[in-house]
Design a protein around this motif. Structure first.
Motif, PDB file in Angstrom:
ATOM      1  N   ARG B 114      29.485  20.896  27.863  1.00  0.00           N
ATOM      2  CA  ARG B 114      28.971  20.916  29.228  1.00  0.00           C
ATOM      3  C   ARG B 114      28.766  22.380  29.593  1.00  0.00           C
ATOM      4  NH1 ARG B 114      32.454  18.507  33.342  1.00  0.00           N
ATOM      5  NH2 ARG B 114      34.216  19.031  31.993  1.00  0.00           N
ATOM      6  N   PHE B 116      27.391  25.615  32.236  1.00  0.00           N
ATOM      7  CA  PHE B 116      27.371  25.972  33.648  1.00  0.00           C
ATOM      8  C   PHE B 116      26.738  27.344  33.852  1.00  0.00           C
ATOM      9  CE2 PHE B 116      30.856  23.128  32.821  1.00  0.00           C
ATOM     10  CZ  PHE B 116      30.788  22.212  33.859  1.00  0.00           C
ATOM     11  N   SER B 149      38.674  25.478  36.453  1.00  0.00           N
ATOM     12  CA  SER B 149      37.761  24.934  35.445  1.00  0.00           C
ATOM     13  C   SER B 149      36.368  25.508  35.661  1.00  0.00           C
ATOM     14  CB  SER B 149      37.705  23.412  35.547  1.00  0.00           C
ATOM     15  OG  SER B 149      37.011  23.041  36.728  1.00  0.00           O
ATOM     16  N   ALA B 151      33.756  23.826  35.909  1.00  0.00           N
ATOM     17  CA  ALA B 151      33.088  22.979  36.900  1.00  0.00           C
ATOM     18  C   ALA B 151      33.368  23.475  38.317  1.00  0.00           C
ATOM     19  CB  ALA B 151      33.548  21.528  36.737  1.00  0.00           C
ATOM     20  N   GLN B 152      34.561  24.060  38.525  1.00  0.00           N
ATOM     21  CA  GLN B 152      34.883  24.598  39.850  1.00  0.00           C
ATOM     22  C   GLN B 152      34.180  25.926  40.106  1.00  0.00           C
ATOM     23  OE1 GLN B 152      39.176  24.304  38.881  1.00  0.00           O
ATOM     24  NE2 GLN B 152      39.457  23.496  40.958  1.00  0.00           N
ATOM     25  N   PRO B 156      26.462  23.158  37.270  1.00  0.00           N
ATOM     26  CA  PRO B 156      26.098  22.489  36.016  1.00  0.00           C
ATOM     27  C   PRO B 156      24.641  22.781  35.679  1.00  0.00           C
ATOM     28  CG  PRO B 156      27.084  20.929  37.562  1.00  0.00           C
ATOM     29  CD  PRO B 156      26.874  22.204  38.304  1.00  0.00           C
TER      30      PRO B 156
END
Lengths: 267, 267, 267
Positions: B114, B116, B149, B151-152, B156
């Motif tokens: 994934r 980012f 993380s 994601a934080q 994305p």
């Protein structure tokens, strides 16, 4: 957890030393990792043997040493372990049986080592054929760091069966002694295969190169005692005799390189 | 605390690698810092991409990787993060979006990453214009080590939008495959841009240099299987195919340097 | 335990840096050891002084610094300690009194250091005559890391009695300022002995080499602002002014080497 000291010829420009450290961090998380150096000349077992003998006394008394200079990787050379008891604890050494322990184990004053054949223990790892440091030595060292002993991991063997190369022995005649340049350091000092405690029967005054040339040399106590243009012979800080010049590279002044033979003459 | 792995072209003769490690020690005290290497050739993104893809599998499964080879520093290139889930945890990678992740993210068998865009997170640091490693990457990595993380921290983005350079792809024809020399190691082995699992439709027997010359080559399993004067092709320990010679530098024997193109021929 | 930062000219190809780290691990087990670099040019005190002044602000605010570039080892030069209070704590510096602290202690904005003569404290160690880093500096640093203070270990001395070399001072005339090239980095940038905050009375437009040649130079904010063929003057990331070229080594373009003198001209 026991600290782990590393000695190799992997250099620092490839990812190999990093992968060795990474494998140790995976297998023994939290163990302190202390590099001796990874810049042994490729395949220079004699230089590595010198680095190890010179360095071990300064490392923690319970350190595990991983020594990988291994021209014979992929051949049938075995991996050996040595346990050296000290007043403050015990150090363990892992190395290929190729002479790398040949100076360390014969350090004057050192307790006789107990040595082990680790062929069995190392065979159990699904080793990549080419990188034993990362895939075999690291997990073995991690087991030691975590508390296992060499006696639990290997078969006891006779100390006399450990490979001991010619250059580890001193050949002393009536008026001179042969020595090998084991290392030329960054300052141009020539580290010799003679222990710092070597006592010549007379005052050393000449140096003869393998190509016949002679140069005057004078025993001194410190670099600062060497006069301009002079070559000094001193004990230095590494437990071996070294040739040095006055704030100048002795190796250049003498035309010496690692691996060269010299004879110190007295009388 | 998660361990932090470092990969850069800062070298070890400048204070830059030290300042990067220092910034990590300030922002994430106690995190283990593991150097992959800082001796990537200046601006050699392809070499760094190889080091990273070859090394990541050997690092702790929860490691944070800081990768700084960054010819475009000060330009508008963005900083990206990638999260790769593994059975034992997850590794995070921080890098400029310049192809540095171009081999790692396409490792066969690796779970899809994934990815980012960290432009927002990195803009908030009062960055010196010239040293993003110390002033932007280090605080971002410290936040990951301390538990945040990706994601934080970032937005994305589509994996297909990550920069993927030409040399990351394999161009295979009916009787040969093109490869790039991604790295020449300390022993003179030539690491190629072909995965270790590459299967040629026929037995590889020739190597053609970009300047037209041809040399015989033989697939082998270990360095020890290569005969004198012979060039072997083997999987080695790095996950990529390599050209090697018998206790000799293959790069010299072949006249190859990092960045050169070669073609392996079969049939 | 306080972290310990290391700066030396030991290189990484000898076992010396490793033995220094080992001694610290023995005397202060568990202390984080952070290398600034060990690749200061042999005996280059000015380069080391630059590395130290450029790096200290980025290290933990309670770090202990061991700085060993020591052409006078074995002579009567003394070992000094300096304590610099910061808002977040205090950093301590150990060095021979040879100018190595000559840039750090005069960093604009830094609280005045308290300095101490450590001759007494260092004499108590049974030092090998040649390796003070391992045998004297390491145990002193370990005592600091474990909680002792410089005030407990040494005699207060006058800051003005610390060795301060010529190159640490700026000689500014009506139309130009003299500077020394303290370091040429891996990318060929020339780091000058002028603080980043130096303000010339007019716009700098020329550079004069010590051999008389003149070259145009342009103040810029970032490497990316330098045009092809142009020489830029910028603050960089190290707290000192530097000369740089467009993705090319400025040192080569200008024929400059470490230790050279240049004059920046304005008006």
């Amino acid at each position: 957890m026991r600290p782990i000291a590393l000695l190799s010829d992997f250099g620092l420009s490839d990812p190999y030393a990093g992968q060795l450290r990474a494998a140790l961090a995976r297998h023994a998380p939290g163990a302190a990792i202390l590099d001796i150096t990874h810049q042994v000349e490729p395949f220079a077992v004699d230089q590595a043997a010198f680095f190890l003998a010179a360095s071990a006394p300064h490392y923690p008394p319970d350190a595990v040493f991983v020594c990988v200079v291994d021209p014979g990787v992929g051949s049938t050379r075995r991996i050996v372990g040595a346990h050296v008891q000290t007043p403050e604890g015990g150090q363990d050494f892992l190395a290929p049986d190729n002479g790398l322990l040949g100076l360390l184990l014969f350090t004057p004053g050192l307790a006789p080592a107990r040595v082990f054949d680790l062929s069995g223990a190392s065979a159990q790892y699904a080793a990549s054929a080419t990188f034993h440091g990362r895939d075999v030595f690291a997990p073995l060292a991690a087991r030691l760091a975590l508390g296992e002993s060499l006696a639990q991991m290997g078969e006891p063997m006779d100390r006399a069966d450990i490979e001991r190369p010619d250059w580890a022995d001193t050949s002393c005649g009536p008026c001179g002694v042969d020595a090998r340049v084991l290392h030329v350091d960054r300052y141009g000092n020539c580290l010799l295969s003679l222990r710092a405690g070597f006592e010549a029967p007379g005052p050393v005054s000449w140096l003869r190169m393998s190509w016949g040339q002679r140069r005057g040399v004078r025993p001194v106590n410190a670099y600062a005692d060497i006069g301009p243009g002079e070559i000094g012979l001193l004990s230095g800080s590494q437990g071996f005799l070294e040739l040095a010049a006055n704030q100048a590279p002795a190796a250049e002044a003498l035309g010496l390189r690692r691996g060269d033979s010299v004879r110190l003459l007295w009388g």
